[in-house]
Write an enzyme that holds these catalytic residues in place. Structure first.
Site, short mmCIF file in Angstrom:
data_model
loop_
_atom_site.label_atom_id
_atom_site.label_comp_id
_atom_site.label_asym_id
_atom_site.label_seq_id
_atom_site.Cartn_x
_atom_site.Cartn_y
_atom_site.Cartn_z
N VAL A 176 0.83 -1.21 0.00
CA VAL A 176 0.00 0.00 0.00
C VAL A 176 0.87 1.25 0.00
O VAL A 176 0.65 2.18 -0.79
CB VAL A 176 -0.96 0.02 1.21
CG1 VAL A 176 -1.73 1.34 1.25
CG2 VAL A 176 -1.94 -1.14 1.13
N VAL A 189 -4.26 4.93 7.16
CA VAL A 189 -4.77 3.88 6.28
C VAL A 189 -4.78 2.52 6.99
O VAL A 189 -5.52 1.62 6.62
CB VAL A 189 -3.92 3.79 4.99
CG1 VAL A 189 -4.52 2.80 4.00
CG2 VAL A 189 -3.78 5.16 4.33
N HIS A 218 -15.49 1.54 8.56
CA HIS A 218 -14.87 0.83 7.44
C HIS A 218 -14.95 -0.66 7.70
O HIS A 218 -14.18 -1.22 8.47
CB HIS A 218 -13.41 1.26 7.31
CG HIS A 218 -12.67 0.64 6.16
ND1 HIS A 218 -13.20 0.55 4.90
CD2 HIS A 218 -11.44 0.07 6.10
CE1 HIS A 218 -12.32 -0.02 4.09
NE2 HIS A 218 -11.25 -0.34 4.80
#
Length: 315
Positions: free
Chosen positions: A14, A121, A178
């Site tokens: 990522v 993140v 999320h």
């Protein structure tokens, strides 16, 4: 004009892919940092990216390092550090380990870049961004989590695939935590300005929504040895762009809500205006009764996650 300085903590899939997107879009100079145990790995990835610059045509400088001194006075710091999910793991399974990692990273960031914006993140996202704000002591508007852009992108992708239309014509919004409790907003979903409910039946839309909720797990199951990184990195780069170019984007992200939506002091996915001052405004929508109920369930799940994290860190 001085280029923005963007630090990405975590040089895994990522982080490195986020560096790629940011450099290719010339959002600023990029520092790619990882732990000392990785030795020269971030330097290798940074050099590889730099060697792509004449081909792609960008002038961003990219530095790989294990030393936080190289990140000094960053404008934006992206935290991707943490262990990834493996098949059978939920985002919540990562809680204790990643909370400690995010704590350690944030303690360094607040010293080296006291005026930066932080984009978290690392998963489980909503708890990690709460921890980053607590540890940094930064104003809440300068600490946010990347999730909504990714979740919305997955939702938009599946709608475009179903209808056989361009993804550019699909506009959508998701709210909440999320994960499996995220809340789609059919009332805020359209294709070329046409409400999506006019283009597909409710049952099929709900199936697409469910796939979007489980979009990360689907990819984990397919990859077997890792988790998604192209789309999460692109979503993060979009948030970086909104900040360094003061775009005033109206997008969903994990933002601090107190009185907004009656959340009561937690980070949760909501529509925001994102610009040079970070989260410049939380946009409050009139929710239907069903949306209110679903959103409250999602908020309750986030609260439970934060409480569990706090207990683990205190033990």
């Amino acid at each position: 004009m001085k280029r923005a300085k963007i630090t990405i903590v975590g040089a895994g899939n990522v982080g490195a892919t986020c560096a790629h997107w940011c450099a290719a879009a010339e959002l600023g100079d990029v520092v790619l940092l990882d732990i000392p145990q990785t030795e020269d790995m971030p330097k290798g990835k940074a050099l590889d990216l730099m060697q792509a610059s004449p081909i792609v045509g960008f002038d961003s400088n990219i530095v790989g390092t294990t030393d936080y001194a190289d990140t000094k006075d960053s404008d934006v710091v992206v935290i991707t550090a943490g262990i990834p999910r493996k098949p059978g793991m939920s985002r919540d399974d990562l809680l204790a380990t990643n909370a400690k990692i995010v704590t350690a990273v944030t303690e360094q960031i607040k010293t080296t870049s006291p005026n930066c914006a932080i984009i978290v993140v690392s998963n489980p996202l909503d708890a990690m961004v709460q921890q980053a704000q607590k540890v940094s002591g930064f104003p809440a508007n300068r600490v946010m989590g990347q999730a909504g852009v990714l979740d919305t992108a997955r939702y938009r992708t599946f709608i475009a695939m179903e209808l056989g239309v361009s993804v550019e014509d699909v506009s959508a919004m998701l709210m909440g935590g999320h994960g499996d409790t995220m809340v789609p907003m059919p009332s805020c979903t359209s294709v070329g300005g046409i409400p999506v409910t006019r283009l597909m039946d409710e049952k099929r839309l709900e199936e697409i929504v469910d796939r979007a909720r489980k979009g990360g797990a689907e990819i984990v199951g397919l990859l077997k040895t890792g988790s998604a990184y192209y789309a999460p990195a692109a979503a993060t780069a979009q948030m970086v762009e909104a900040i360094v170019r003061d775009k005033k984007r109206l997008i969903p992200c994990a933002a601090y809500c107190d009185k907004e939506y009656g959340v009561g002091g937690y980070y949760v996915g909501v529509p925001v205006i994102l610009g040079s001052d970070g989260v410049e405004k939380v946009v409050e929508l009139d929710l239907t009764e069903q949306e209110k109920s679903d959103f409250q369930k999602s908020v309750d799940a986030v609260k439970g996650l934060v409480e569990a994290m706090d207990k683990l860190l205190a033990s």
